[in-house]
Design a protein around this motif. Structure first.
Motif, PDB file in Angstrom:
ATOM      1  N   LEU A 227      67.597   9.078  46.679  1.00 58.66           N
ATOM      2  CA  LEU A 227      66.310   9.141  46.004  1.00 58.66           C
ATOM      3  C   LEU A 227      66.545   9.627  44.567  1.00 58.66           C
ATOM      4  CD1 LEU A 227      63.178   9.143  47.039  1.00 58.66           C
ATOM      5  CD2 LEU A 227      63.352  11.582  46.635  1.00 58.66           C
TER       6      LEU A 227
ATOM      7  N   PRO B 231      65.710  12.124  41.879  1.00 61.95           N
ATOM      8  CA  PRO B 231      65.015  13.419  41.875  1.00 61.95           C
ATOM      9  C   PRO B 231      63.768  13.372  40.985  1.00 61.95           C
ATOM     10  CG  PRO B 231      67.366  13.717  41.487  1.00 61.95           C
ATOM     11  CD  PRO B 231      67.106  12.245  41.427  1.00 61.95           C
TER      12      PRO B 231
ATOM     13  N   THR C  95      59.541  18.059  42.312  1.00 65.46           N
ATOM     14  CA  THR C  95      60.371  18.755  43.301  1.00 65.46           C
ATOM     15  C   THR C  95      60.894  20.083  42.763  1.00 65.46           C
ATOM     16  OG1 THR C  95      60.901  16.650  44.345  1.00 65.46           O
ATOM     17  CG2 THR C  95      62.401  18.463  44.810  1.00 65.46           C
TER      18      THR C  95
ATOM     19  N   GLY D 171      68.496  17.022  54.154  1.00 65.59           N
ATOM     20  CA  GLY D 171      68.247  15.732  53.514  1.00 65.59           C
ATOM     21  C   GLY D 171      68.453  15.876  52.020  1.00 65.59           C
ATOM     22  N   THR D 172      69.642  16.259  51.642  1.00 66.02           N
ATOM     23  CA  THR D 172      69.882  16.683  50.253  1.00 66.02           C
ATOM     24  C   THR D 172      69.925  15.536  49.257  1.00 66.02           C
ATOM     25  OG1 THR D 172      71.192  18.278  48.981  1.00 66.02           O
ATOM     26  CG2 THR D 172      72.433  16.652  50.281  1.00 66.02           C
ATOM     27  N   GLY D 173      70.179  14.305  49.720  1.00 64.50           N
ATOM     28  CA  GLY D 173      70.200  13.161  48.799  1.00 64.50           C
ATOM     29  C   GLY D 173      71.239  13.361  47.700  1.00 64.50           C
TER      30      GLY D 173
ATOM     31  N   ALA E  43      70.018  17.489  44.589  1.00 61.29           N
ATOM     32  CA  ALA E  43      69.169  18.096  43.557  1.00 61.29           C
ATOM     33  C   ALA E  43      68.724  19.523  43.901  1.00 61.29           C
ATOM     34  CB  ALA E  43      67.943  17.211  43.310  1.00 61.29           C
ATOM     35  N   ILE E  44      68.149  19.700  45.078  1.00 62.54           N
ATOM     36  CA  ILE E  44      67.580  21.009  45.422  1.00 62.54           C
ATOM     37  C   ILE E  44      68.695  22.022  45.683  1.00 62.54           C
ATOM     38  CG2 ILE E  44      66.171  22.244  47.119  1.00 62.54           C
ATOM     39  CD1 ILE E  44      64.668  19.563  47.579  1.00 62.54           C
TER      40      ILE E  44
ATOM     41  N   ASN F  17      62.993  18.416  51.053  1.00 64.55           N
ATOM     42  CA  ASN F  17      62.075  17.419  50.511  1.00 64.55           C
ATOM     43  C   ASN F  17      62.326  16.150  51.324  1.00 64.55           C
ATOM     44  OD1 ASN F  17      60.477  15.710  48.995  1.00 64.55           O
ATOM     45  ND2 ASN F  17      62.040  15.385  47.412  1.00 64.55           N
ATOM     46  N   PRO F  18      61.748  16.093  52.524  1.00 71.98           N
ATOM     47  CA  PRO F  18      62.058  14.972  53.416  1.00 71.98           C
ATOM     48  C   PRO F  18      61.226  13.753  53.033  1.00 71.98           C
ATOM     49  CG  PRO F  18      60.446  16.387  54.444  1.00 71.98           C
ATOM     50  CD  PRO F  18      60.733  16.984  53.079  1.00 71.98           C
ATOM     51  N   PRO F  19      61.508  12.606  53.645  1.00 73.29           N
ATOM     52  CA  PRO F  19      60.608  11.472  53.425  1.00 73.29           C
ATOM     53  C   PRO F  19      59.227  11.820  53.980  1.00 73.29           C
ATOM     54  CG  PRO F  19      62.163  11.028  55.211  1.00 73.29           C
ATOM     55  CD  PRO F  19      62.593  12.298  54.563  1.00 73.29           C
TER      56      PRO F  19
ATOM     57  N   ALA G 257      64.627   7.460  52.592  1.00 70.36           N
ATOM     58  CA  ALA G 257      64.355   8.689  51.832  1.00 70.36           C
ATOM     59  C   ALA G 257      62.876   8.822  51.507  1.00 70.36           C
ATOM     60  CB  ALA G 257      65.160   8.697  50.532  1.00 70.36           C
TER      61      ALA G 257
HETATM   62  N1  GLN Z   1      66.452  16.367  48.458  1.00 72.51           N
HETATM   63  C1  GLN Z   1      66.529  15.234  47.607  1.00 72.51           C
HETATM   64  C2  GLN Z   1      65.559  15.344  46.447  1.00 72.51           C
HETATM   65  O1  GLN Z   1      64.652  16.115  46.486  1.00 72.51           O
HETATM   66  C3  GLN Z   1      66.308  13.933  48.380  1.00 72.51           C
HETATM   67  C4  GLN Z   1      64.978  13.868  49.027  1.00 72.51           C
HETATM   68  C5  GLN Z   1      64.760  12.591  49.801  1.00 72.51           C
HETATM   69  O2  GLN Z   1      65.634  11.700  49.809  1.00 72.51           O
HETATM   70  N2  GLN Z   1      63.629  12.485  50.450  1.00 72.51           N
HETATM   71  O3  GLN Z   1      65.685  14.672  45.448  1.00 72.51           O
END
Ligand code: GLN
Length: 279
Positions: free
Chosen positions: A91, A93, A97, A120-122, A125-126, A186-188, A209
């Motif tokens: 995703l 960022p 967020t 779900g860190t992608g 970012a967080i 920050n989940p889907p 995501a």
């Molecule tokens: N945690 C990541 C972000 O906030 C990815 C979140 C996601 O893929 N839903 O950017």
């Protein structure tokens, strides 16, 4: 020797591109084509540009016109104080967020160790933002997807952050029996039938995501339900969600046994994050 065609200049190219795309996007794309940052573009507004670079820029502008997100075209996005690589596996960022990062930081001590998990860190970012502000914290960042984790690992290295550990797994899968002081995610959370998923920039981001079941709450339900088994007593769970999901997420946290449950608003004054403490 004079060329029959006058060479393109930085300012002229930006002006021309700004007719079809946002000026800020044009600056990011031209900077990328020239391998310089935005400040350079301002200082060199009247510099001539080689034909090959002008052509590369024109192609990027066309891809933007066709709907590709700028962050994927240039491969990076700023978030918090960090410069992050992003690919189509992650995703992009979002500025909103950063609220989640602020709320988490307010609950993580500056001068004592703390255990933090980002689910779900992608792109990372967080987790990376928190880790950069709290060097004494140990941050575990999980993601179900190997390709996303590879991007996140690269971002830790790129930003010189060494207090984040990455693990592959679905939500809590990779956490075993460990307990954390703060769990953030920050989940889907978009409804799977939401028409926005098939429009504009969202079409290019990973569906996994973005969307999460009929009401958008599948991931949040799973995370809230199992959070008490992974939090220390008094630990906090902080979740991002959609502007219209505040009441539902507060209810899910309350059902799971959380206290002090509240919803916070983003800079656009819309419900964006809900948090609670394990009583
Ligand atoms: N945690 C990541 C972000 O906030 C990815 C979140 C996601 O893929 N839903 O950017």
């Amino acid at each position: 020797m004079t060329s029959p065609i006058s060479p393109a200049r930085v300012d002229a190219l930006l002006r021309a591109a700004s007719v079809t795309i946002e000026r800020a996007d044009a600056e990011l794309l031209l900077g990328h084509a020239l391998q310089h940052d935005r400040a350079w573009l301002f200082a060199h507004a009247t510099d001539p540009i080689e034909a090959a670079q002008a052509e590369a820029f024109a192609q990027l502008v066309q891809r933007r016109v066709d709907g590709e997100p700028v962050a994927y075209l240039v491969g990076t996005r700023g978030f918090w104080t960090l410069d992050l690589n992003v690919t189509r596996d992650t995703l992009i960022p979002r500025p909103e967020t950063e609220l989640l990062v602020e709320l988490a930081l307010a609950r993580i001590p500056e001068s004592a160790p703390a255990r933090v998990a980002d689910l779900g860190t992608g792109s990372g970012a967080i987790a990376l933002s928190i880790a950069s502000e709290r060097p004494l914290a140990s941050v575990i960042a999980t993601d179900e997807y190997k390709a996303a984790l590879a991007v996140a690992v690269g971002n830790a290295r790129r930003n010189g952050i060494d207090n984040v550990w990455f693990r592959r797994g679905d939500w809590y899968e990779a956490l075993g029996n460990e307990r954390f002081d703060v769990i953030v995610s920050n989940p889907p959370y978009i409804e799977s039938r939401d028409a926005h998923l098939r429009q504009g920039d969202l079409r290019h981001e990973p569906m996994t995501a973005l969307a999460s079941g009929e009401d958008g709450l599948d991931a949040i339900r799973a995370i809230a339900r199992d959070a008490p088994r992974h939090l220390a007593r008094g630990g906090w769970l902080l979740l991002e969600h959609g502007w219209n999901q505040g009441a539902a997420v507060r209810e899910l946290l309350t059902q799971a046994g959380f206290v002090d449950v509240c919803t916070e608003r983003d800079l656009e004054d819309r419900d964006r994050a809900t948090l609670g403490r394990l009583g």
